[in-house]
Write an enzyme that holds these catalytic residues in place. Structure first.
Site, mmCIF file in Angstrom:
data_model
loop_
_atom_site.group_PDB
_atom_site.id
_atom_site.type_symbol
_atom_site.label_atom_id
_atom_site.label_comp_id
_atom_site.label_asym_id
_atom_site.label_seq_id
_atom_site.Cartn_x
_atom_site.Cartn_y
_atom_site.Cartn_z
ATOM 1 C CD GLU A 70 36.703 45.233 45.925
ATOM 2 O OE1 GLU A 70 37.447 45.018 45.152
ATOM 3 O OE2 GLU A 70 36.413 44.793 47.072
ATOM 4 C CG ASP A 90 38.688 43.031 42.613
ATOM 5 O OD1 ASP A 90 37.902 42.071 43.095
ATOM 6 O OD2 ASP A 90 39.184 43.932 43.314
ATOM 7 C CB ILE A 92 43.988 44.729 44.980
ATOM 8 C CG1 ILE A 92 45.158 45.685 44.495
ATOM 9 C CG2 ILE A 92 44.688 43.520 45.773
ATOM 10 C CD1 ILE A 92 45.721 46.206 45.782
ATOM 11 C CG ASP A 93 39.630 39.177 43.446
ATOM 12 O OD1 ASP A 93 38.918 39.724 44.138
ATOM 13 O OD2 ASP A 93 39.483 37.848 42.824
ATOM 14 C CB THR A 95 42.276 43.508 49.592
ATOM 15 O OG1 THR A 95 41.984 44.163 48.325
ATOM 16 C CG2 THR A 95 42.677 44.489 50.571
ATOM 17 C CG ASP A 220 34.821 39.799 43.986
ATOM 18 O OD1 ASP A 220 33.901 39.951 44.781
ATOM 19 O OD2 ASP A 220 35.964 40.206 44.279
HETATM 20 O O1 LIG Z 1 40.011 40.839 47.712
HETATM 21 P P1 LIG Z 1 38.622 41.374 47.306
HETATM 22 O O2 LIG Z 1 38.620 42.260 46.060
HETATM 23 O O3 LIG Z 1 37.754 42.064 48.461
HETATM 24 O O4 LIG Z 1 37.808 40.169 46.821
HETATM 25 C C1 LIG Z 1 37.518 38.961 47.791
HETATM 26 C C2 LIG Z 1 36.691 39.175 48.634
HETATM 27 O O5 LIG Z 1 36.942 40.187 49.619
HETATM 28 C C3 LIG Z 1 36.337 37.752 49.397
HETATM 29 O O6 LIG Z 1 35.353 38.016 50.597
HETATM 30 C C4 LIG Z 1 36.048 36.741 48.570
HETATM 31 O O7 LIG Z 1 35.824 35.583 49.300
HETATM 32 C C5 LIG Z 1 37.118 36.492 47.442
HETATM 33 O O8 LIG Z 1 36.530 35.422 46.867
HETATM 34 C C6 LIG Z 1 37.189 37.906 46.705
HETATM 35 O O9 LIG Z 1 38.241 37.503 45.872
HETATM 36 MG MG MG Z 2 37.579 41.079 44.913
HETATM 37 MG MG MG Z 3 39.283 44.072 45.484
#
Ligand SMILES: O=P(O)(O)O[C@H]1[C@H](O)[C@@H](O)[C@H](O)[C@@H](O)[C@@H]1O
Ligand code: MG
Ligand code: MG
Length: 280
Positions: A70, A90, A92-93, A95, A220
């Site tokens: 990412e 990813d 950090i999923d 964030t 993701d």
């Molecule tokens: O936290 P990240 O890796 O950016 O991924 C999320 C994303 O930013 C959000 O817009 C989505 O709705 C989430 O499903 C993702 O996990």
């Molecule tokens: Mg993500």
């Molecule tokens: Mg992320």
């Protein structure tokens, strides 16, 4: 027959666990927040540090493998899925959750060969839950087998989704239109963990009957998609067609019945694909 990718999967589990430790430690410090595609699309130095730690550790063992990360893509790397062994990361999923210390944060590592996900690892860092799946060999949480819900009646179901990072009024209107349609089926409830990967692990665990979202990226969903399918779930595009990892659209459900019922309610639109050349 020896599983040629088992060593890689074992490495992914170790890397995800080490990354989770970095995330947990970073939660004790001030987190410098930066933004990407919008003022609410957040990234931190921890996202970037964790991704580099994972990539460097993989390169040492598998120097010919490719990466879709990412934060590497955000920094200008290409986002093209080839037949080559590819780590889809990813770091950090969730964030936004991480920044706010909202306790659902995951490290997601998918691995594809010939554009097919061979294993998926999602480590829910604050729950200390390691979700894993190897293609054809089932899905697990901390070594315990996972099975999707057997609920076939959507009116007895909980559905997960997210509002995403876009604040474009037209996109938000369609996201809310879909949400209203699904809620008024009616379903028992709508939930969102704030992370696609954990939402998909909730489907695999039988805690929610389905998850759908428009706007996510390949990093993701790559790992979570295999965890869902290996737990007996079904994946598709929001128009009912086959899941396309690069399309930025997904429905992950416990059954085709539930998935297709949700598709009927989604006001579908197509954000620029992950592999669209002019996507930056
Ligand atoms: O936290 P990240 O890796 O950016 O991924 C999320 C994303 O930013 C959000 O817009 C989505 O709705 C989430 O499903 C993702 O996990
Ligand atoms: Mg993500
Ligand atoms: Mg992320």
């Amino acid at each position: 027959m020896a599983d040629v990718w088992q060593t890689a999967m074992d490495h992914a589990v170790g890397a995800a666990r080490r990354a989770g430790q970095v995330v947990r430690e970073a939660l004790q410090d001030d987190r410098k927040v930066m933004t990407k595609s919008s003022s609410v699309d957040l990234v931190t130095q921890t996202d970037q540090k964790v991704e580099q730690l994972i990539i460097q550790s993989v390169k040492e063992k598998f120097p010919t493998h490719r990466f879709i990360g990412e934060e590497s893509v955000a920094a200008g790397e290409s986002c093209v899925l080839t037949d080559a062994p590819t780590w889809i990361i990813d770091p950090i999923d969730g964030t936004t959750n991480f920044v706010h210390a909202f306790p659902f944060v995951a490290v997601s590592i998918g691995f594809s060969v010939n554009k097919q996900v061979e294993f998926g690892v999602v480590f829910s860092c604050l729950e200390d839950k390691m979700f894993t799946a190897r293609r054809g060999k089932g899905a697990f949480c901390n070594g315990e087998p996972l099975q999707v819900s057997d609920q076939e009646d959507i009116k007895q179901s909980i559905i997960a989704t997210e509002f995403g990072s876009s604040r474009d009024p037209d996109a938000v209107d369609r996201i809310f239109s879909s949400l209203r349609n699904v809620l008024c089926i009616p379903v028992h409830g709508v939930r969102g963990a704030g992370t696609a990967a954990i939402n998909m692990c909730l489907v695999a665990s039988g805690c929610v009957e389905a998850y759908y979202e428009i706007g996510i990226h390949v990093w993701d969903i790559a790992a979570g998609s295999l965890i869902v399918s290996e737990a007996g779930g079904v994946l598709m595009d929001v128009d009912g067609g086959p899941l396309d990892l690069m399309s930025r659209r997904i429905v992950a459900a416990n059954s085709r019945t539930i998935a297709e019922r949700i598709v009927r309610e989604i006001d579908a639109f197509g954000p620029p694909r992950d592999d669209e050349p002019l996507r930056r």
